[in-house]
Design a protein around this motif. Sequence first.
Motif, PDB file in Angstrom:
ATOM      1  N   TRP A 242       1.965   9.795   8.307  1.00 19.42           N
ATOM      2  CA  TRP A 242       2.598   8.848   8.159  1.00 19.42           C
ATOM      3  C   TRP A 242       4.069   9.079   7.792  1.00 19.42           C
ATOM      4  CZ3 TRP A 242       3.081   5.314   3.172  1.00 19.42           C
ATOM      5  CH2 TRP A 242       3.366   3.883   4.290  1.00 19.42           C
TER       6      TRP A 242
ATOM      7  N   ILE B  70      -6.043   1.270   5.424  1.00 18.64           N
ATOM      8  CA  ILE B  70      -5.405   0.009   5.211  1.00 18.64           C
ATOM      9  C   ILE B  70      -5.175  -0.728   6.416  1.00 18.64           C
ATOM     10  CG2 ILE B  70      -2.484   1.406   6.203  1.00 18.64           C
ATOM     11  CD1 ILE B  70      -2.663  -1.120   3.595  1.00 18.64           C
TER      12      ILE B  70
ATOM     13  N   TYR C 158      -1.276   1.523  17.461  1.00 18.43           N
ATOM     14  CA  TYR C 158      -0.245   2.440  18.010  1.00 18.43           C
ATOM     15  C   TYR C 158      -0.806   4.030  19.213  1.00 18.43           C
ATOM     16  CZ  TYR C 158       1.277   1.558  13.667  1.00 18.43           C
ATOM     17  OH  TYR C 158       1.537   0.660  12.584  1.00 18.43           O
TER      18      TYR C 158
ATOM     19  N   ALA D 262       1.052  -1.206  -0.131  1.00 16.87           N
ATOM     20  CA  ALA D 262      -0.470   0.059  -0.161  1.00 16.87           C
ATOM     21  C   ALA D 262       1.195   1.070  -0.288  1.00 16.87           C
ATOM     22  CB  ALA D 262      -0.770   0.010   0.825  1.00 16.87           C
TER      23      ALA D 262
HETATM   24  C1  LIG Z   1       1.633  -0.272   7.514  1.00 15.88           C
HETATM   25  C2  LIG Z   1       0.881   1.473   6.455  1.00 15.88           C
HETATM   26  C3  LIG Z   1       1.135   1.366   4.774  1.00 15.88           C
HETATM   27  C4  LIG Z   1       1.627   0.044   3.793  1.00 15.88           C
HETATM   28  O1  LIG Z   1       1.677  -1.133   3.859  1.00 15.88           O
HETATM   29  P1  LIG Z   1       2.518  -2.341   2.941  1.00 15.88           P
HETATM   30  O2  LIG Z   1       2.929  -2.756   3.345  1.00 15.88           O
HETATM   31  O3  LIG Z   1       3.050  -0.907   2.260  1.00 15.88           O
HETATM   32  O4  LIG Z   1       1.112  -2.508   2.086  1.00 15.88           O
HETATM   33  C5  LIG Z   1       0.232   2.396   4.057  1.00 15.88           C
HETATM   34  N1  LIG Z   1      -0.071   2.917   5.086  1.00 15.88           N
HETATM   35  C6  LIG Z   1       0.120   3.318   6.289  1.00 15.88           C
HETATM   36  C7  LIG Z   1      -0.668   4.605   7.525  1.00 15.88           C
HETATM   37  C8  LIG Z   1       0.830   2.204   7.612  1.00 15.88           C
HETATM   38  O5  LIG Z   1       0.597   2.071   8.261  1.00 15.88           O
END
Ligand SMILES: *Cc1c(COP(=O)(O)O)cnc(C)c1O
Length: 389
Positions: free
Chosen positions: A125, A205, A325, A100
């Motif tokens: 993020w 996600i 978290y 993602a």
């Molecule tokens: C973990 C995470 C993702 C993406 O994770 P992938 O391992 O690349 O699928 C995207 N957005 C947020 C906010 C995340 O914490």
Amino acid sequence: MDFVTPHISTLAPSITLAVTSQAAKMKKEGIDVCSFGAGEPDMDTPAHIKEACIKALAEGKTKYTASAGLLELREAICAKLAADNQLQYTPDLLSVNCGAKHSCFNAILATCGPGDEVVIPSPYWTSYPDMVRIAGAIPVMVQTKQENGWKMTPEEFEAAMTPSTKMVILNSPSNPTGAVYTREELEQIGEIAASEDILILSDEIYEKLVYEDTEHVSIASLSRELKELTIVVNGFSKAYSMTGWRIGYTATANKKIAEAIDTIQSHTTSAPATFAQYGALAALQGDQNIIEDMRQEFDLRRGYMMRRFQTLTNLSVVEPKGAFYFLVNIGRMGIKSVNFAEKLLSRSHVAVVPGIAFGADDTIRFSYACSLDVIKKGLDRFEEFVRSH
Ligand SMILES: *Cc1c(COP(=O)(O)O)cnc(C)c1O
């Protein structure tokens, strides 16, 4: 000679990964580190998903798929989006990407360029601002308030908007805050975005990890107009504990954006590993109760940690409604996040992520993607560290 191109040379590597690797190094040296740094579920990938991948390998499914991903997988994702999110798409509007994270990047690269501003609620993020910079666009961080649950208000959004605003990034449930926007809040933000034709990148996600009576709502599902403006990002990493598989996806009602994402992907990574896509297909087609088991386990840890944090008067937290978290405010202790995290790791062998990684230097992030035993021991040490400080 500095050969690195200027708009890339200002970027820094992901701090979340740096702390995790420092803690891992100490563990390797035999030090008993309690790690709250992880950004991934601690559970194993369910067996039936692994088996589907092994079967795909055995059957020779080892060649390229379409650049947007296996049609069968995109069809299954369409069914998921319809059932879970009341969103109807056809497979040609979807792109399966290498996680993602990659989905977010493709979506930003397809739509934002020089001169465009992208509104990002902070704490954010860690990767969003740098993705925007790589695209040559300008991240505009909006400082949210702890008393608002770290959520961007409509007023804050409006104040950040300029004629150059191209996109707003929403991440609900949020990493790092655990905040989940309500339907009403999304309607208000959506109305403002729609009034100026601002795109919405909705990173969902953590949709499956919400607690108590919290509901996950996709902003794309609120109206036809918002569906047109929203690029939904989701994936398999968090819901199915498949972080290493690298499968995420984008969905958009805008055919041109979908084509642009596919074009970028076709010239860069191509589709993710074929057998990993078969694993993802099995995840969607298989038993969904595994998600609920994981969610309940996270909820248990969340409750325990909340009770512990409430006893520490030097700190404050907002109870997270989703994800895994806690963003702990250390502002009253008069020490910034990197310094705090380094001391905590070296003296008490507790690993957390400094909030500066999320644009919040008065905070530290605890992940509860670790066992309750580790949480108990780690919080005992943390409490002692805080009291002696
Ligand atoms: C973990 C995470 C993702 C993406 O994770 P992938 O391992 O690349 O699928 C995207 N957005 C947020 C906010 C995340 O914490």
